[in-house]
Scaffold this active site. Structure first.
Site, mmCIF file in Angstrom:
data_model
loop_
_atom_site.group_PDB
_atom_site.id
_atom_site.type_symbol
_atom_site.label_atom_id
_atom_site.label_comp_id
_atom_site.label_asym_id
_atom_site.label_seq_id
_atom_site.Cartn_x
_atom_site.Cartn_y
_atom_site.Cartn_z
ATOM 1 N N ALA A 96 0.871 -1.190 0.000
ATOM 2 C CA ALA A 96 0.000 0.000 0.000
ATOM 3 C C ALA A 96 0.905 1.238 0.000
ATOM 4 O O ALA A 96 0.804 2.121 0.850
ATOM 5 C CB ALA A 96 -0.960 -0.008 1.181
ATOM 6 N N HIS A 124 6.950 5.905 1.480
ATOM 7 C CA HIS A 124 7.740 4.720 1.112
ATOM 8 C C HIS A 124 8.698 5.065 -0.036
ATOM 9 O O HIS A 124 9.850 4.647 -0.048
ATOM 10 C CB HIS A 124 6.824 3.587 0.619
ATOM 11 C CG HIS A 124 5.934 3.009 1.665
ATOM 12 N ND1 HIS A 124 4.556 3.123 1.613
ATOM 13 C CD2 HIS A 124 6.203 2.279 2.769
ATOM 14 C CE1 HIS A 124 4.033 2.500 2.638
ATOM 15 N NE2 HIS A 124 5.002 1.982 3.366
ATOM 16 N N GLU A 147 10.679 7.427 10.077
ATOM 17 C CA GLU A 147 10.604 7.859 11.483
ATOM 18 C C GLU A 147 9.170 7.948 11.998
ATOM 19 O O GLU A 147 8.966 8.196 13.175
ATOM 20 C CB GLU A 147 11.297 9.211 11.661
ATOM 21 C CG GLU A 147 12.806 9.080 11.646
ATOM 22 C CD GLU A 147 13.519 10.380 11.975
ATOM 23 O OE1 GLU A 147 12.865 11.438 11.987
ATOM 24 O OE2 GLU A 147 14.741 10.317 12.189
ATOM 25 N N LYS A 148 8.181 7.757 11.111
ATOM 26 C CA LYS A 148 6.800 7.750 11.641
ATOM 27 C C LYS A 148 6.673 6.645 12.680
ATOM 28 O O LYS A 148 6.032 6.808 13.704
ATOM 29 C CB LYS A 148 5.756 7.559 10.542
ATOM 30 C CG LYS A 148 4.344 7.691 11.141
ATOM 31 C CD LYS A 148 3.275 7.664 10.106
ATOM 32 C CE LYS A 148 3.029 6.278 9.595
ATOM 33 N NZ LYS A 148 2.491 5.358 10.646
ATOM 34 N N SER A 159 0.496 7.447 5.798
ATOM 35 C CA SER A 159 0.383 6.091 6.336
ATOM 36 C C SER A 159 -0.463 5.286 5.370
ATOM 37 O O SER A 159 -1.416 5.814 4.775
ATOM 38 C CB SER A 159 -0.315 6.146 7.697
ATOM 39 O OG SER A 159 -0.809 4.864 8.046
ATOM 40 N N SER A 160 -0.132 4.006 5.232
ATOM 41 C CA SER A 160 -0.944 3.139 4.364
ATOM 42 C C SER A 160 -2.376 3.077 4.867
ATOM 43 O O SER A 160 -3.302 2.837 4.102
ATOM 44 C CB SER A 160 -0.357 1.733 4.352
ATOM 45 O OG SER A 160 0.968 1.794 3.883
#
Ligand code: PAF
Length: 282
Positions: free
Chosen positions: A32, A37, A149-150, A186-187
């Site tokens: 996803a 990414h 880093e999330k 975020s996915s």
């Protein structure tokens, strides 16, 4: 772009690349894919002759079976995105390929950092993450591996993992990628309803405000501010907010000179659980 499903074929291909003196960069993902990414892939491409991405939704790191079932799966689009940015190889193993008969995690001791924050709300999560990251690093044997880093706590766990298991890969943390309105990429964001998506930047806005308060307010006052701010929002439910020492990830009660701190947050937005974090400049 090479696509591998089997560990053996992937590691044979990697051995060939290494025999030609090429450095290997690795980006493990659960698919996803989004721009966050892709920024990891770009970071890898800058410093390695070969970049390999893995796409594997790892069942053992999900403490919630619904979260696993609903985790977005967009393989065709992911492969297109990776091909477009000239990724060299993708590894898409099956669960059997990674776990053989028993889909269970190993047990790790990361000196307590695994029990803070995400660890205390997601039982077994970091054992699952460490199990799969160790297996992937042992297969790919990259020179450098890139993590966002999330998932700051995950990044610290992976650094400890490589030290403890004598894995020589350099673990490189890359900055959080945000949408224009501040929401951390975020996915899971694609699972938000339109209304929830509109409201979700509230998470970033609140921790941003919290981090700027650090020069004048105590940690207790900042925590009270965040708790009260979330009470006024009926779409978002605060799971935790913590100001922690970046090195130990232990919750801080006072700011000490010469220590680095970060604000960490987890919020449920309807059925979707989101996390974020921000450095405190005090
Ligand atoms: O951050 C993720 O996407 C996952 O936790 C990881 C590192 C790929 C392990 O499954």
């Amino acid at each position: 772009m090479q696509v591998f499903k089997k560990k053996k074929l992937l590691s044979d291909w990697i051995s060939l690349q290494k025999s030609q003196g090429k450095h290997i960069g690795f980006v493990p993902t659960m698919g996803a894919l989004h721009s966050g990414h892709l920024s990891l892939v770009e970071a890898s491409k800058k410093n390695n002759a070969i970049t390999i991405v893995s796409i594997f939704v790892n069942p053992t790191q999900f403490n919630n079976q619904n979260d696993l079932k609903n985790y977005p799966k967009t393989l065709t689009a992911d492969l297109d995105l990776l091909k477009n940015i000239d990724c060299d190889a993708v590894f898409i193993p099956s669960v059997e390929e990674m776990y053989t008969a028993h889909v269970i995690s190993k047990k790790y001791d990361f000196e307590g950092i695994e029990n803070e924050m995400e660890g205390s709300f997601r039982t077994g999560h970091f054992d699952g993450v460490a199990t799969i990251v160790q297996a992937l690093l042992e297969t790919v044997k990259p020179d450098n591996a890139y993590f966002g880093e999330k998932d700051f706590q995950q990044l610290q766990i992976v650094k400890k993992l490589t030290k403890k298991q004598n894995i020589t890969t350099n673990i490189i943390g890359c900055p959080i990628f945000r949408e224009k309105d501040g929401l951390a990429m975020s996915s899971r964001n694609v699972r938000l309803t339109e209304k929830e998506r509109k409201e979700a930047p509230f998470i970033y806005q609140t921790i941003k405000k919290a981090t700027t308060m650090a020069t004048t307010k105590s940690i207790l006052e900042i925590k009270q501010f965040v708790t009260n701010t979330f009470k006024s929002n009926h779409l978002l439910s605060l799971e935790y907010f913590s100001i922690a020492d970046e090195a130990t990830l232990q919750e801080a009660t006072t700011f000490e000179k010469n220590k680095k701190y970060r604000a960490f947050i987890a919020v449920n937005v309807g059925a979707v659980r989101l996390i974020d974090n921000l450095k405190i400049l005090n």
